[in-house]
Scaffold this active site. Structure first.
Site, PDB file in Angstrom:
ATOM      1  N   HIS A  20       0.844  -1.197   0.000  1.00 16.32           N
ATOM      2  CA  HIS A  20       0.000   0.000   0.000  1.00 16.32           C
ATOM      3  C   HIS A  20       0.877   1.244   0.000  1.00 16.32           C
ATOM      4  CE1 HIS A  20       0.752   0.609   4.222  1.00 16.32           C
ATOM      5  NE2 HIS A  20       0.050  -0.445   4.623  1.00 16.32           N
ATOM      6  N   HIS A  23       3.831   1.543   2.496  1.00 16.48           N
ATOM      7  CA  HIS A  23       5.054   0.801   2.151  1.00 16.48           C
ATOM      8  C   HIS A  23       5.826   1.549   1.060  1.00 16.48           C
ATOM      9  CE1 HIS A  23       2.225  -2.669   3.239  1.00 16.48           C
ATOM     10  NE2 HIS A  23       3.081  -2.583   4.235  1.00 16.48           N
ATOM     11  N   CYS A 128       0.857 -11.104  20.539  1.00 14.88           N
ATOM     12  CA  CYS A 128       0.028 -10.495  19.482  1.00 14.88           C
ATOM     13  C   CYS A 128       0.567 -10.979  18.144  1.00 14.88           C
ATOM     14  CB  CYS A 128       0.058  -8.969  19.544  1.00 14.88           C
ATOM     15  SG  CYS A 128      -0.705  -8.252  18.069  1.00 14.88           S
ATOM     16  N   CYS A 131       1.505  -8.061  15.650  1.00 13.78           N
ATOM     17  CA  CYS A 131       2.823  -7.440  15.887  1.00 13.78           C
ATOM     18  C   CYS A 131       3.929  -8.486  15.831  1.00 13.78           C
ATOM     19  CB  CYS A 131       2.893  -6.782  17.257  1.00 13.78           C
ATOM     20  SG  CYS A 131       1.779  -5.413  17.508  1.00 13.78           S
ATOM     21  N   CYS A 146      -4.787  -5.859  21.689  1.00 16.50           N
ATOM     22  CA  CYS A 146      -3.610  -5.113  21.213  1.00 16.50           C
ATOM     23  C   CYS A 146      -4.062  -3.736  20.749  1.00 16.50           C
ATOM     24  CB  CYS A 146      -2.930  -5.869  20.067  1.00 16.50           C
ATOM     25  SG  CYS A 146      -1.763  -4.824  19.176  1.00 16.50           S
ATOM     26  N   HIS A 149      -3.515  -3.542  16.773  1.00 13.33           N
ATOM     27  CA  HIS A 149      -4.310  -4.395  15.878  1.00 13.33           C
ATOM     28  C   HIS A 149      -5.756  -4.592  16.304  1.00 13.33           C
ATOM     29  CE1 HIS A 149      -0.179  -5.279  14.658  1.00 13.33           C
ATOM     30  NE2 HIS A 149      -0.724  -5.354  13.474  1.00 13.33           N
ATOM     31  N   LYS A 289      -6.406   5.593   9.855  1.00 11.66           N
ATOM     32  CA  LYS A 289      -5.415   4.543   9.611  1.00 11.66           C
ATOM     33  C   LYS A 289      -5.929   3.685   8.451  1.00 11.66           C
ATOM     34  CE  LYS A 289      -3.094   0.997  12.292  1.00 11.66           C
ATOM     35  NZ  LYS A 289      -2.974  -0.233  11.943  1.00 11.66           N
ATOM     36  N   LYS A 292      -8.135  -2.758   5.907  1.00 14.36           N
ATOM     37  CA  LYS A 292      -9.009  -3.482   4.988  1.00 14.36           C
ATOM     38  C   LYS A 292     -10.461  -3.349   5.425  1.00 14.36           C
ATOM     39  CE  LYS A 292      -5.993  -7.168   3.437  1.00 14.36           C
ATOM     40  NZ  LYS A 292      -5.679  -8.512   3.813  1.00 14.36           N
TER      41      LYS A 292
END
Ligand code: MSP
Length: 464
Positions: A20, A23, A128, A131, A146, A149, A289, A292
């Protein structure tokens, strides 16, 4: 940077999901710096790749009903194709499932084991998967969730191997304080120092007994090596013997791994620290953030198909200072596209070429004054990309302003004067093209091409 060489690394991306814009942001920054230093005559080595082991990838492969190695290869190719599409020219792409990397990881761990840096013990903890990290209860939200996440962490107990991370605490603090270990920006350096000063480090669980998808512990084939240790070692295994890196770029979510575990592993293995670790900010999309579930994940390649690679490269680095968090919005992207690219830069080039043709002025690249732009160079070297682009745009704005004042399209009484004026603008455009090359390589080449041929074409066609 040591004179003459520039070795840059990026984080290697997990292959559990497609690339994405976040990255891409990091790899593009590394590409800008690589192009800049290459142009300055340095010997450049740009290392990137994909992180392919661990539970997260294993679970994604199971979900896709593909063997993990095939799954990893398939997604890794997506990353490689995306970087090619975005004109990111790395020198080596490492995949952590490559046998030579796996061998390096095993040899490195064996060395640490032989040196007495690793011991076996029971571990009870909360893990997690997102992570790929054991968590302290205080770090979690109620219900063992977490905070990153938003998923429940699992209680795990296993007999595994530990690396004596705690014994490096003082050495790490000293290295950060004395700047033997350089961490930038300053705010992150302070944050990690405070973290180390606050409480004793715990030793690091470096193997897993219940994860199959990983590199085997060389002296105990029933266990695999913790994916973060495997991943961090890519910087050494992929370095082709030229460690230390001049610069390591990473995002803020993974900076503890890089500012604590990584330097401790280097100390234990007898390697030098990198010259600098730089932590860039996070991109959100319309203030949120990327996820998906929300459905707001932006594919940089699709975006580049609509607006062009260079427009995207420009926008990402103009809009937000590299060390800060930033927000991506199509509205602001389109605004910058129209104002900065199509109007300011595109029109400037067209106007100057059309007028030069009218006065039959031929551009001669030999006549370009060898002007130095120290401030712009300094901004790039300090990773202040938005400052560098603002400074380049100040030259564009000045040139446009000068044309508006001179009005060379009106009938001229002094033809020589106007010819001289246009010649200087042609040179300014060539200088702008040179300065833009690391950021917008295709645009830079197109500009030079148009200056040479005298054929003016819109650099950034208007969008409907
Ligand atoms: N595999 C680990 C890194 C191992 S490095 C030895 C990992 N992978 S990742 O795919 O989750 O992230 C790769 C890089 O992209 C990280 O530096 C991360 O901070 C960065 N980014 C991921 N999302 C991002 C944004 N939304 N914005 C900017 N950078 C982002 O972590």
């Amino acid at each position: 940077m040591e004179r003459g060489r520039f070795f840059i690394t990026t984080a290697i991306d997990y292959v559990n999901a497609a690339p994405h814009i976040g990255h891409a942001y990091e790899k593009l920054a590394a590409d800008i710096l690589s192009r800049y230093w290459r142009k300055r005559g340095a010997e450049v080595f740009f290392l990137t790749g994909t992180d392919e082991h661990g539970l997260k990838v294993q679970q994604a492969a199971i979900k896709a009903n593909i063997a993990p190695k095939d799954f990893a290869n398939k997604v890794s190719l997506q990353y490689q194709a995306a970087w090619t599409a975005l004109n990111i020219k790395y020198d080596y792409f490492i995949q952590t499932t490559q046998p030579n990397h796996e061998k390096f990881v095993q040899d490195f761990l064996q060395k640490l084991y032989d040196l007495g840096e690793i011991y076996k013990d029971e571990y009870r903890g909360i893990y997690c998967i997102g992570c790929e990290e054991y968590k302290m209860i205080e770090e979690l939200e109620p219900g063992q969730i977490c905070p990153i996440h938003k998923k429940k962490c699992e209680a795990v107990s296993e007999n595994i191997y530990f690396f004596k991370l705690s014994k490096y605490q003082d050495q790490l603090m000293e290295a950060i304080q004395s700047k033997k270990l350089v961490i930038e920006p300053e705010s992150h350096r302070n944050e990690i120092f405070q973290f180390l000063a606050k409480e004793p480090l715990r030793d690091l669980a470096i193997s897993r007994s219940k994860v199959d998808w990983g590199v085997q512990v060389p002296w105990d084939k029933t266990q695999t090596i913790y994916v973060w240790v495997d991943a961090l070692l890519n910087y050494l295994s992929g370095s082709k013997g030229i460690w230390p890196a001049s610069l390591q770029l990473i995002g803020k979510d993974i900076f503890r791994f890089h500012a604590v575990i990584w330097p401790a592993l280097l100390l234990a293995g007898g390697y030098e620290f990198p010259e600098k670790i730089f932590i860039h900010g996070f991109l959100t999309v319309n203030g949120q953030k990327m996820s998906k579930t929300i459905g707001n994940v932006i594919d940089p390649v699709e975006l580049a198909k609509v607006y062009g690679v260079d427009a995207l490269r420009y926008f990402l680095f103009r809009e937000v200072p590299f060390g800060s968090d930033g927000d991506f919005s199509i509205d602001r992207f389109e605004k910058r596209y129209r104002a900065d690219l199509a109007n300011d830069l595109g029109n400037l080039l067209q106007r100057v070429i059309v007028l030069s043709n009218k006065y039959k002025i031929k551009w001669d690249s030999h006549g370009i004054p060898k002007t130095k732009y120290h401030e712009i160079d300094k901004a790039i070297e300090d990773l202040r990309f938005s400052d560098a682009l603002s400074l380049i745009w100040a030259i564009v704005t000045d040139a446009n302003r000068a044309i508006d004042m001179e009005k060379p399209w009106q009938t001229q009484t002094d033809e020589e004067k106007i010819k001289k004026f246009l010649t200087s603008l042609l040179h300014t455009l060539a200088i702008i093209a040179g300065l833009l090359e690391p950021f917008m390589p295709d645009t830079s080449h197109k500009m030079i091409d148009q200056l040479e041929t005298g054929k003016a074409e819109p650099l950034f066609p208007r969008k409907k």
